[in-house]
Design a protein around this motif. Structure first.
Motif, mmCIF file in Angstrom:
data_model
loop_
_atom_site.group_PDB
_atom_site.id
_atom_site.type_symbol
_atom_site.label_atom_id
_atom_site.label_comp_id
_atom_site.label_asym_id
_atom_site.label_seq_id
_atom_site.Cartn_x
_atom_site.Cartn_y
_atom_site.Cartn_z
ATOM 1 N N ILE A 1 0.642 -1.025 -0.220
ATOM 2 C CA ILE A 1 0.048 0.092 -0.162
ATOM 3 C C ILE A 1 1.282 1.627 0.147
ATOM 4 C CG2 ILE A 1 -1.526 1.057 1.239
ATOM 5 C CD1 ILE A 1 -3.047 -1.322 2.543
ATOM 6 N N GLY A 2 1.590 1.305 0.763
ATOM 7 C CA GLY A 2 3.098 2.708 0.433
ATOM 8 C C GLY A 2 3.641 2.939 -0.383
ATOM 9 N N ALA A 3 4.064 1.830 -1.349
ATOM 10 C CA ALA A 3 4.349 1.406 -2.106
ATOM 11 C C ALA A 3 3.953 2.197 -3.416
ATOM 12 C CB ALA A 3 5.283 0.584 -2.603
ATOM 13 N N GLY A 4 2.926 1.589 -3.561
ATOM 14 C CA GLY A 4 1.828 2.200 -4.721
ATOM 15 C C GLY A 4 0.946 3.552 -3.597
ATOM 16 N N ALA A 5 1.143 4.391 -3.203
ATOM 17 C CA ALA A 5 0.787 5.393 -2.719
ATOM 18 C C ALA A 5 1.511 6.259 -2.986
ATOM 19 C CB ALA A 5 0.498 6.185 -1.074
ATOM 20 N N ALA A 6 2.693 5.761 -2.848
ATOM 21 C CA ALA A 6 4.285 6.467 -3.095
ATOM 22 C C ALA A 6 4.483 6.657 -4.776
ATOM 23 C CB ALA A 6 5.535 5.933 -2.693
ATOM 24 N N THR A 7 3.619 5.183 -5.732
ATOM 25 C CA THR A 7 4.015 6.096 -7.105
ATOM 26 C C THR A 7 2.830 6.740 -7.691
ATOM 27 O OG1 THR A 7 2.923 3.652 -7.161
ATOM 28 C CG2 THR A 7 5.204 3.966 -6.743
ATOM 29 N N VAL A 8 2.057 6.767 -7.092
ATOM 30 C CA VAL A 8 0.876 7.546 -7.857
ATOM 31 C C VAL A 8 1.443 9.633 -8.033
ATOM 32 C CG1 VAL A 8 -1.531 8.742 -6.897
ATOM 33 C CG2 VAL A 8 -0.862 6.635 -6.053
ATOM 34 N N LEU B 1 10.398 11.150 -11.368
ATOM 35 C CA LEU B 1 11.584 10.031 -10.951
ATOM 36 C C LEU B 1 11.307 9.622 -9.188
ATOM 37 C CD1 LEU B 1 13.932 10.491 -13.696
ATOM 38 C CD2 LEU B 1 12.066 8.923 -13.340
ATOM 39 N N PHE B 2 11.412 11.653 -8.643
ATOM 40 C CA PHE B 2 11.643 11.163 -7.830
ATOM 41 C C PHE B 2 10.309 10.099 -5.913
ATOM 42 C CE2 PHE B 2 10.574 12.652 -2.486
ATOM 43 C CZ PHE B 2 11.885 12.526 -1.833
ATOM 44 N N CYS B 3 9.248 10.298 -7.256
ATOM 45 C CA CYS B 3 7.821 9.310 -6.645
ATOM 46 C C CYS B 3 8.097 7.922 -6.648
ATOM 47 C CB CYS B 3 6.777 10.008 -6.991
ATOM 48 S SG CYS B 3 6.172 11.584 -6.554
ATOM 49 N N LEU B 4 8.800 7.803 -7.847
ATOM 50 C CA LEU B 4 9.185 6.016 -8.006
ATOM 51 C C LEU B 4 9.997 5.052 -7.527
ATOM 52 C CD1 LEU B 4 7.816 4.433 -10.635
ATOM 53 C CD2 LEU B 4 9.769 5.212 -11.877
ATOM 54 N N THR B 5 10.719 6.847 -6.882
ATOM 55 C CA THR B 5 12.215 5.262 -6.425
ATOM 56 C C THR B 5 11.892 6.301 -4.703
ATOM 57 O OG1 THR B 5 13.477 7.471 -7.374
ATOM 58 C CG2 THR B 5 14.707 6.577 -5.400
ATOM 59 N N MET B 6 11.417 6.713 -4.549
ATOM 60 C CA MET B 6 10.376 6.448 -2.892
ATOM 61 C C MET B 6 9.868 5.209 -2.940
ATOM 62 S SD MET B 6 11.833 8.035 -0.947
ATOM 63 C CE MET B 6 10.590 7.809 0.189
ATOM 64 N N GLY B 7 8.912 4.717 -4.132
ATOM 65 C CA GLY B 7 7.767 3.712 -3.834
ATOM 66 C C GLY B 7 8.616 2.549 -4.111
ATOM 67 N N PHE B 8 10.295 2.373 -5.053
ATOM 68 C CA PHE B 8 10.984 0.629 -4.915
ATOM 69 C C PHE B 8 11.346 0.875 -3.552
ATOM 70 C CE2 PHE B 8 10.960 1.415 -9.813
ATOM 71 C CZ PHE B 8 10.121 0.048 -9.926
ATOM 72 N N MET B 9 11.661 2.034 -3.240
ATOM 73 C CA MET B 9 12.821 2.047 -1.834
ATOM 74 C C MET B 9 11.780 1.600 -0.964
ATOM 75 S SD MET B 9 15.144 5.723 -1.716
ATOM 76 C CE MET B 9 14.712 5.354 0.180
ATOM 77 N N ILE B 10 10.536 1.659 -0.845
ATOM 78 C CA ILE B 10 9.353 1.548 0.175
ATOM 79 C C ILE B 10 9.515 -0.301 -0.302
ATOM 80 C CG2 ILE B 10 7.217 1.470 1.013
ATOM 81 C CD1 ILE B 10 7.321 4.566 0.784
ATOM 82 N N LEU B 11 9.350 -0.546 -1.144
ATOM 83 C CA LEU B 11 8.865 -1.788 -1.664
ATOM 84 C C LEU B 11 10.035 -2.847 -1.273
ATOM 85 C CD1 LEU B 11 6.413 -3.438 -2.794
ATOM 86 C CD2 LEU B 11 7.746 -3.052 -5.096
ATOM 87 N N PHE B 12 11.235 -2.595 -1.430
ATOM 88 C CA PHE B 12 12.630 -3.372 -1.912
ATOM 89 C C PHE B 12 13.567 -3.035 -0.553
ATOM 90 C CE2 PHE B 12 11.074 -3.641 -6.158
ATOM 91 C CZ PHE B 12 11.011 -4.756 -5.938
#
Length: 113
Positions: free
Chosen positions: A47-54, A100-111
């Motif tokens: 959920i956090g990764a999805g919210a970050a990549t919005v 790109l910052f939002c996408l990076t945050m999503g991947f950081m949360i995910l992995f």
């Protein structure tokens, strides 16, 4: 002496029965709690990764607005073509950087977690 021979096996049996019951209750609780906690943690991670990549969608909308404004500005005043284009590239770069910052945050949360 006779009482001691009778009482010792009874006491041993009672202590063993109580210890086994306490251990089994503890093991069953920890297994259920651990499995439930792992499910909740993984769900929260997704959920956090999805919210970050919005924010990537917002980046796409921002890029559309920048180039739409470039077309309108060029249609109104063609003599400012070079200045409008440099502003459009700056707006594109800033909007893309936020995406790109939002996408990076999503991947950081995910992995990372």
């Amino acid at each position: 002496m006779y009482c001691q021979r009778l009482a010792a096996p009874l006491a041993r049996a009672f202590v063993q029965r109580t210890a086994v019951r306490a251990e089994s209750a503890l093991v069953s609780r920890s297994l259920h709690t651990t499995a439930l906690r792992a499910d909740i943690d993984s769900a929260a991670k997704y959920i956090g990764a999805g919210a970050a990549t919005v924010g990537v969608a917002g980046s796409g909308a921002g890029i559309g607005n920048v180039f739409g404004a470039l077309v309108i500005g060029y249609a109104r005043n063609p003599s400012l073509k070079q200045q409008l284009f440099s502003y459009a590239i700056l707006g594109f770069a800033l909007s893309e950087a936020m995406g790109l910052f939002c996408l990076t945050m999503g991947f950081m949360i995910l992995f990372a977690l």
